[in-house]
Write a protein that holds these residues in place. Structure first.
Motif, short mmCIF file in Angstrom:
data_model
loop_
_atom_site.label_atom_id
_atom_site.label_comp_id
_atom_site.label_asym_id
_atom_site.label_seq_id
_atom_site.Cartn_x
_atom_site.Cartn_y
_atom_site.Cartn_z
N SER A 1 0.84 -1.20 0.00
CA SER A 1 0.00 0.00 0.00
C SER A 1 0.87 1.25 0.00
CB SER A 1 -0.92 0.00 1.22
OG SER A 1 -0.16 0.03 2.42
N HIS A 2 0.30 2.34 -0.45
CA HIS A 2 1.02 3.61 -0.49
C HIS A 2 0.90 4.32 0.85
CE1 HIS A 2 0.66 3.83 -5.17
NE2 HIS A 2 1.39 2.81 -4.75
N ASP A 3 1.96 4.96 1.26
CA ASP A 3 1.99 5.66 2.54
C ASP A 3 1.72 7.14 2.30
OD1 ASP A 3 2.32 6.35 5.15
OD2 ASP A 3 4.51 6.21 5.15
N TYR A 4 0.51 7.58 2.66
CA TYR A 4 0.14 8.98 2.47
C TYR A 4 0.23 9.71 3.81
CZ TYR A 4 -1.74 7.64 -2.10
OH TYR A 4 -1.87 7.19 -3.37
N PRO A 5 0.72 10.95 3.82
CA PRO A 5 0.86 11.69 5.08
C PRO A 5 -0.46 12.24 5.59
CG PRO A 5 1.63 13.03 3.24
CD PRO A 5 1.36 11.67 2.69
N ASP A 6 -1.46 12.42 4.74
CA ASP A 6 -2.72 12.99 5.20
C ASP A 6 -3.76 11.88 5.41
OD1 ASP A 6 -4.69 13.27 2.44
OD2 ASP A 6 -2.52 13.01 2.16
N ALA A 7 -4.64 12.10 6.37
CA ALA A 7 -5.61 11.09 6.77
C ALA A 7 -6.60 10.77 5.66
CB ALA A 7 -6.35 11.56 8.02
N ARG A 8 -6.95 11.78 4.85
CA ARG A 8 -7.96 11.54 3.81
C ARG A 8 -7.48 10.49 2.81
NH1 ARG A 8 -8.31 13.36 -1.22
NH2 ARG A 8 -6.64 14.89 -0.87
N ARG A 9 -6.28 10.69 2.29
CA ARG A 9 -5.77 9.72 1.30
C ARG A 9 -5.38 8.40 1.95
NH1 ARG A 9 -1.28 12.52 -2.16
NH2 ARG A 9 -0.74 13.46 -0.15
N ALA A 10 -4.86 8.45 3.17
CA ALA A 10 -4.53 7.20 3.86
C ALA A 10 -5.79 6.37 4.10
CB ALA A 10 -3.83 7.51 5.18
N GLY A 11 -6.89 7.04 4.46
CA GLY A 11 -8.15 6.31 4.65
C GLY A 11 -8.66 5.70 3.37
N ALA A 12 -8.55 6.46 2.27
CA ALA A 12 -8.98 5.93 0.97
C ALA A 12 -8.13 4.73 0.56
CB ALA A 12 -8.91 7.02 -0.08
N GLU A 13 -6.83 4.78 0.88
CA GLU A 13 -5.95 3.66 0.54
C GLU A 13 -6.39 2.39 1.26
OE1 GLU A 13 -2.27 2.16 -1.32
OE2 GLU A 13 -3.69 3.78 -1.68
N ARG A 14 -6.71 2.49 2.54
CA ARG A 14 -7.15 1.31 3.27
C ARG A 14 -8.50 0.82 2.74
NH1 ARG A 14 -6.07 -1.83 7.55
NH2 ARG A 14 -7.87 -2.87 8.51
N GLU A 15 -9.37 1.75 2.38
CA GLU A 15 -10.66 1.34 1.83
C GLU A 15 -10.49 0.55 0.54
OE1 GLU A 15 -12.83 4.93 1.43
OE2 GLU A 15 -13.37 5.06 3.55
N MET A 16 -9.54 0.94 -0.30
CA MET A 16 -9.27 0.18 -1.53
C MET A 16 -8.90 -1.26 -1.20
SD MET A 16 -7.35 2.51 -4.38
CE MET A 16 -5.78 2.44 -3.54
N PHE A 17 -8.03 -1.43 -0.21
CA PHE A 17 -7.60 -2.77 0.16
C PHE A 17 -8.75 -3.55 0.82
CE2 PHE A 17 -3.58 -1.12 -0.90
CZ PHE A 17 -2.67 -2.16 -1.02
N THR A 18 -9.59 -2.85 1.58
CA THR A 18 -10.73 -3.52 2.20
C THR A 18 -11.71 -4.01 1.15
OG1 THR A 18 -10.49 -2.12 4.16
CG2 THR A 18 -12.59 -3.24 3.87
N VAL A 19 -11.96 -3.18 0.12
CA VAL A 19 -12.82 -3.61 -0.98
C VAL A 19 -12.25 -4.86 -1.65
CG1 VAL A 19 -13.64 -2.97 -3.28
CG2 VAL A 19 -13.84 -1.35 -1.39
N ALA A 20 -10.93 -4.91 -1.80
CA ALA A 20 -10.29 -6.05 -2.46
C ALA A 20 -10.52 -7.34 -1.69
CB ALA A 20 -8.79 -5.78 -2.62
N ILE A 21 -10.39 -7.27 -0.35
CA ILE A 21 -10.59 -8.52 0.38
C ILE A 21 -12.07 -8.90 0.39
CG2 ILE A 21 -10.86 -7.57 2.72
CD1 ILE A 21 -9.09 -10.03 3.60
N GLY A 22 -12.97 -7.90 0.30
CA GLY A 22 -14.38 -8.24 0.16
C GLY A 22 -14.65 -9.01 -1.12
#
Length: 432
Positions: free
Chosen positions: A341-362
């Protein structure tokens, strides 16, 4: 014992029109003997029974004759028709009929065979068998062959199970489709374009029965026994439809290789950045399942008591939902890993990054559930491990970066699930 068979064409058959007396026409075309098997192409039966219609809408005719689509590719459809036969286009045929017309199969091919048989016996006094045939393609084989779609007075299958072969081996699976073999043999004489729609197989009187018999039903494999009841896309849709949450399982064990096949399907799901963000922990022993569930129960009880202030009765009602996991013969714990995963310094993009991975495991878990449904297993995806991840990681000795994303109970359903009503897509669609 060796035998010799004769296959004789019935010559001089006229163009058949509605109301034709087929039994009489057959008797005029060939002198029959008791023990003969009369093999009749379904097309002339359909014509005699008024199953000829204008070809204004062949697709609509197929729709009317079909009860289930087995497979579809472009405009070609393999369907199960109202007689229970699985065939192309429900047997709706435009060959050997006048331009602009089509033929439907007889409404009751067994009944047609019985009537022809009775008429032949009335006219000749001879006891014969009658088969009504049609042309089928076959899975895994090129070319067409005639098979029996209606029968009277013929033992359509010969069951060899329990007998021994020439080496003394007991036969366990061999059931010969006698009627289909007779149909195919007769078709070598009838042909497709020779104007010879009837042939007689002579020399196999042991295949005849005194009574009309059960018709061709012994030849039709039940849906429960049919391992190839769907085409590719239909199988996928059926598996998706069969996938439902099952809360009561039988005690039948789950085959570990079925789980591994399902995991192999799961990891084909799409994922961000070309990663593989899935891990699947398989709890194959009762000891492993019990250890995890006991630890999770203690963690849940502690949190509900200390963090939520619930009383013991309310806690007991809430944690009882975990019985679906405890009573299942197999558990799978899917885990999300964020490696890649990409390491973003701001919470907005970091949250979106985790959501992408969560969708993938779904998506991966959906693949797992659908594949297991296709294997005949029921499942229940329960979220409880997500609320005590540290406990799960500790008990299962998982790396710190593995995030449990619920648990999947797997097993044979204890009862047949009720049919699920079709759900229309329109309420969930917005078009712009």
């Amino acid at each position: 014992m060796s035998r010799s068979l004769s296959i004789l064409p019935v010559l001089g058959m006229p163009e058949i029109e509605q109301g034709a007396d087929l039994g009489e026409l057959i008797v005029k075309g060939l002198e029959l003997r008791s023990g003969d098997v009369v093999v009749v192409t379904s097309k002339i039966v359909s014509k005699a029974e008024g199953r000829l219609m204008r070809a204004d809408d062949r697709e609509a005719a197929i729709d009317a004759e079909a009860v289930r689509v087995v497979a579809r590719r472009g405009r070609t459809r393999i369907v199960q028709n109202r007689q229970g036969l699985v065939m192309a286009a429900a047997g709706v045929d435009a060959s050997n009929t006048a331009p602009g017309t089509i033929l439907l199969l007889p409404l009751d091919p067994d009944g047609s065979a019985r009537r022809i048989r009775a008429r032949i016996q009335e006219l000749t006094g001879h006891q014969v068998g009658v088969l009504i045939t049609d042309t089928f393609g076959r899975p895994w084989r090129n070319g067409l062959t005639d098979v029996a779609i209606g029968a009277a007075g013929v033992s359509v299958v010969e069951d060899h199970r329990g007998r021994t072969d020439s080496h003394g081996n007991e036969l366990a699976l061999t059931v010969t489709a006698t009627a289909d073999e007779l149909a195919a043999a007769a078709d070598l004489v009838k042909g497709k374009a020779t104007g010879t729609p009837v042939a007689v197989v002579r020399g196999l009187p042991e295949a005849l029965t005194e009574a009309d018999g059960a018709g061709v039903s012994p030849l039709i494999r039940s849906l429960e026994d049919d391992m190839f009841r769907y085409g590719t896309s239909e199988a996928m849709r059926a598996a998706v439809t069969m996938r439902r949450t099952v809360r009561e399982f039988s005690t039948e064990p789950v085959h570990p290789q079925a789980i591994r096949r399902a995991v192999a399907a799961a990891v084909t799901a799409p994922a961000p950045h070309h990663t593989m963000p899935w891990r699947f922990v398989l709890l194959e022993t009762a000891q492993a399942r019990t250890a995890l569930l006991d630890a999770m129960l203690a963690a849940w009880q502690r949190d509900l008591r200390e963090l939520d202030g619930w009383d013991e009765a309310r806690i007991a009602r809430r944690t009882a939902r975990g019985d679906v996991l405890r009573n299942a013969p197999y558990l799978v714990v899917p885990c999300l890993v964020m490696a890649g995963s990409h390491d973003y310094p701001d919470a907005r993009r970091a949250g979106a990054e985790r959501e992408m991975f969560t969708v993938a495991i779904g998506a991966a878990v959906q693949n797992l559930l659908v594949t297991l449904a296709g294997e005949g297993y029921g499942t229940a995806w329960v979220s409880s491990t997500m609320f005590c991840r540290d406990t799960v990681r500790e008990v299962l000795e998982l790396p710190a970066g593995w995030d449990p994303m619920g648990a999947v109970a797997v097993g044979r359903p204890a009862a047949v699930p009720q049919d699920r009503p079709e759900r229309a897509a329109d309420p969930f669609i917005t078009v712009r």
